[in-house]
Design an enzyme around this catalytic site. Structure first.
Site, PDB file in Angstrom:
ATOM      1  N   GLN A   1     -13.221   9.217 -50.550  1.00 20.92           N
ATOM      2  CA  GLN A   1     -12.251   8.807 -49.543  1.00 20.92           C
ATOM      3  C   GLN A   1     -10.999   9.667 -49.568  1.00 20.92           C
ATOM      4  OE1 GLN A   1     -12.899   6.283 -47.098  1.00 20.92           O
ATOM      5  NE2 GLN A   1     -14.865   6.900 -47.958  1.00 20.92           N
TER       6      GLN A   1
ATOM      7  N   HIS B   1     -10.453  12.521 -47.015  1.00 17.82           N
ATOM      8  CA  HIS B   1     -10.055  12.310 -45.621  1.00 17.82           C
ATOM      9  C   HIS B   1      -8.788  13.077 -45.285  1.00 17.82           C
ATOM     10  CE1 HIS B   1     -12.645   9.412 -43.530  1.00 17.82           C
ATOM     11  NE2 HIS B   1     -12.937   8.941 -44.725  1.00 17.82           N
TER      12      HIS B   1
ATOM     13  N   GLU C   1      -7.474  -0.816 -46.983  1.00 13.59           N
ATOM     14  CA  GLU C   1      -8.474  -0.677 -45.928  1.00 13.59           C
ATOM     15  C   GLU C   1      -9.886  -0.902 -46.466  1.00 13.59           C
ATOM     16  OE1 GLU C   1      -9.900   2.704 -42.672  1.00 13.59           O
ATOM     17  OE2 GLU C   1      -8.728   3.293 -44.420  1.00 13.59           O
ATOM     18  N   HIS C   2     -10.241  -0.202 -47.538  1.00  8.23           N
ATOM     19  CA  HIS C   2     -11.557  -0.342 -48.167  1.00  8.23           C
ATOM     20  C   HIS C   2     -11.365  -0.849 -49.593  1.00  8.23           C
ATOM     21  CE1 HIS C   2     -11.897   3.237 -45.414  1.00  8.23           C
ATOM     22  NE2 HIS C   2     -12.911   2.512 -44.952  1.00  8.23           N
TER      23      HIS C   2
ATOM     24  N   ASP D   1     -18.562   3.882 -43.686  1.00  2.55           N
ATOM     25  CA  ASP D   1     -18.009   4.910 -42.802  1.00  2.55           C
ATOM     26  C   ASP D   1     -19.062   5.489 -41.869  1.00  2.55           C
ATOM     27  OD1 ASP D   1     -15.459   4.740 -43.806  1.00  2.55           O
ATOM     28  OD2 ASP D   1     -15.597   6.517 -45.069  1.00  2.55           O
TER      29      ASP D   1
ATOM     30  N   HIS E   1       8.365 -29.263 -14.304  1.00  6.58           N
ATOM     31  CA  HIS E   1       7.090 -29.598 -14.941  1.00  6.58           C
ATOM     32  C   HIS E   1       6.840 -31.104 -14.858  1.00  6.58           C
ATOM     33  CE1 HIS E   1       7.579 -25.576 -16.561  1.00  6.58           C
ATOM     34  NE2 HIS E   1       6.419 -25.643 -17.198  1.00  6.58           N
TER      35      HIS E   1
END
Length: 435
Positions: free
Chosen positions: A250, A253, A318-319, A352, A412
């Site tokens: 990861q 990235h 995230e992961h 992924d 109302h």
């Protein structure tokens, strides 16, 4: 007591760079809003060196591009998309329309209606993210979106054939070879040649993320995206080589992608750090993975798994990968994550690329309050009401009158009064004299 063996560098306050991104995006959006296609073409030529007669690929061009993609790649794309489609369909099936009679003559209902048009952004750059075509387009089509407009940039002046193939096979209705802020702005605002969409999904660089942020509200978006994040919880039973490889998988990235290890084993932690350094020596993507690990990698040793899960939740990563003897415990012990990957047989890279769940996930702590992209993002859950019994409407009218006047909403209240008067002869003291 937790022991920090490796800490990340303090976040640099590179406000000048962020401000430059914001200003550029603001200017591009304003220009696209004013000049439409002319502005889009100008920025595509400036930023990507790309200015074809038409950014839209026609059917003949798409067929030629598909023919250039190796047969095995096409088969693999189809196999992955089928996995994504199956999972998205199960999600869609879990969202049911219903109507219930809450009391005699009072009907309340719920419907899940897909947006009419969605935009799918699939980035290019160093990594042509073919898998993002599956995640955005397949999921939108399963949701029932009528028109999916896809944009993906040329890569160094060339057509990203595999990405185009994936977009077509996923069911995109229009495919534009167009990237960056100009693509996002065109889809959000609409131009002479690119139809406006209701929602835009998909990852991208800082400019794409900022464009989505600035246009949110005018158009829906999937998530506010940041750098990819990964966090591994491991105990003494984990294989340190697997842990090291998965952290770096990861980190590649980008140079700002956090990779965190939380473990109950000091020995495993130290061995993982050694192995990471060894692997990085000849890793082809070390130019990204090395600075990511150096500046944003963390290793923390905790006394037990209870502490590990509690600490992991504070990251809201995230992961989150669970490499422990009993990985499914994390399902009950954790709540803040974009996606959970349980056991050595599962890795974030599967999520992924191939397994079928969506890889567009919350970053920068957003997992504290939201999950990732899913079929429901393309749906509007709306309600409807119908009162068919006059007596029920009269009762509701009396209640509405009292409740609204507590809030000083006289108008109302009078809507309720009219019905209680008409259906149950309740007094109407404020009625016009002409009645």
């Amino acid at each position: 007591m937790n022991t920090i063996l490796k800490a990340s560098q303090p976040a640099s306050a590179d406000e000048a760079r962020h401000q430059a991104v914001r200003e550029t995006v603001t200017d591009v959006i304003a220009d696209v809003r004013e000049r439409g296609d002319a502005a889009v073409r100008e920025y595509s030529e400036r930023f990507d060196g790309w200015s074809p007669d038409s950014f839209l690929l026609d059917a003949e061009e798409i067929e030629k591009i598909l023919a250039s993609v190796p047969e095995q790649a096409i088969e693999d794309i189809k196999a992955v998309q089928e996995r994504v489609r199956r999972f998205a369909q199960r999600q869609r099936d879990s969202l049911t329309d219903f109507e219930v009679e809450t009391e005699p003559g009072v009907l309340l209902g719920q419907r899940n209606i897909p947006v009419a048009a969605a935009g799918a952004y699939v980035p290019g750059g160093r990594y042509p993210l073919v898998a993002s075509a599956h995640m955005t387009v397949v999921t939108a089509k399963v949701a029932g979106v009528d028109r999916v407009t896809a944009c993906t940039p040329p890569i160094r002046g060339k057509i990203p054939a595999a990405t185009v193939a994936a977009l077509h096979l996923a069911g995109a209705d229009q495919i534009y070879l167009l990237g960056g802020t100009q693509a996002v702005a065109a889809m959000a605002i609409g131009t002479e040649s690119i139809g406006k969409v209701d929602l835009i999904a998909g990852p991208g660089n800082a400019y794409v993320a900022e464009a989505k942020r600035q246009l949110f509200g005018e158009v829906g978006i999937d998530l506010f995206a940041g750098p990819t994040e990964t966090l591994i919880v491991a105990d003494e039973h984990a294989d340190p080589f697997v842990v090291a490889v998965d952290l770096l998988s990861q980190a590649e990235h980008g140079p700002d992608s956090p990779a965190v290890l939380i473990t109950t084993s000091d020995a495993l932690a130290r061995r993982v750090m050694e192995l990471v350094d060894e692997i990085l020596v000849d890793m082809p993507t070390a130019d990204f993975a090395l600075p990511a690990w150096r500046d944003h990698g963390e290793v923390v040793v905790v006394p037990d798994l209870e502490a590990a899960y509690a600490l992991a939740d504070t990251y809201a990563s995230e992961h989150v990968q669970i490499l422990t003897e009993h990985p499914r415990e994390a399902l009950e012990r954790m709540r803040n994550y974009g996606a959970l990957f349980l056991g050595e047989g599962t890795c974030v890279s599967y999520g992924d690329k191939v397994i079928g769940t969506n890889h567009t996930l919350p970053t920068r702590g957003a997992a504290n309050y939201t999950g990732g992209l899913w079929v429901g993002k393309y749906l509007k859950t709306v309600t409807y009401q119908e009162v068919t019994d006059r007596a029920a409407s009269a009762r509701l009218g009396e209640l509405c009158g009292r409740a609204a006047r507590v809030e000083l909403f006289e108008g109302h209240a009078r809507s309720g009064d009219v019905r209680s008067h008409k259906y149950a002869n309740a007094p109407l003291t404020w009625a016009p004299v002409s009645l």
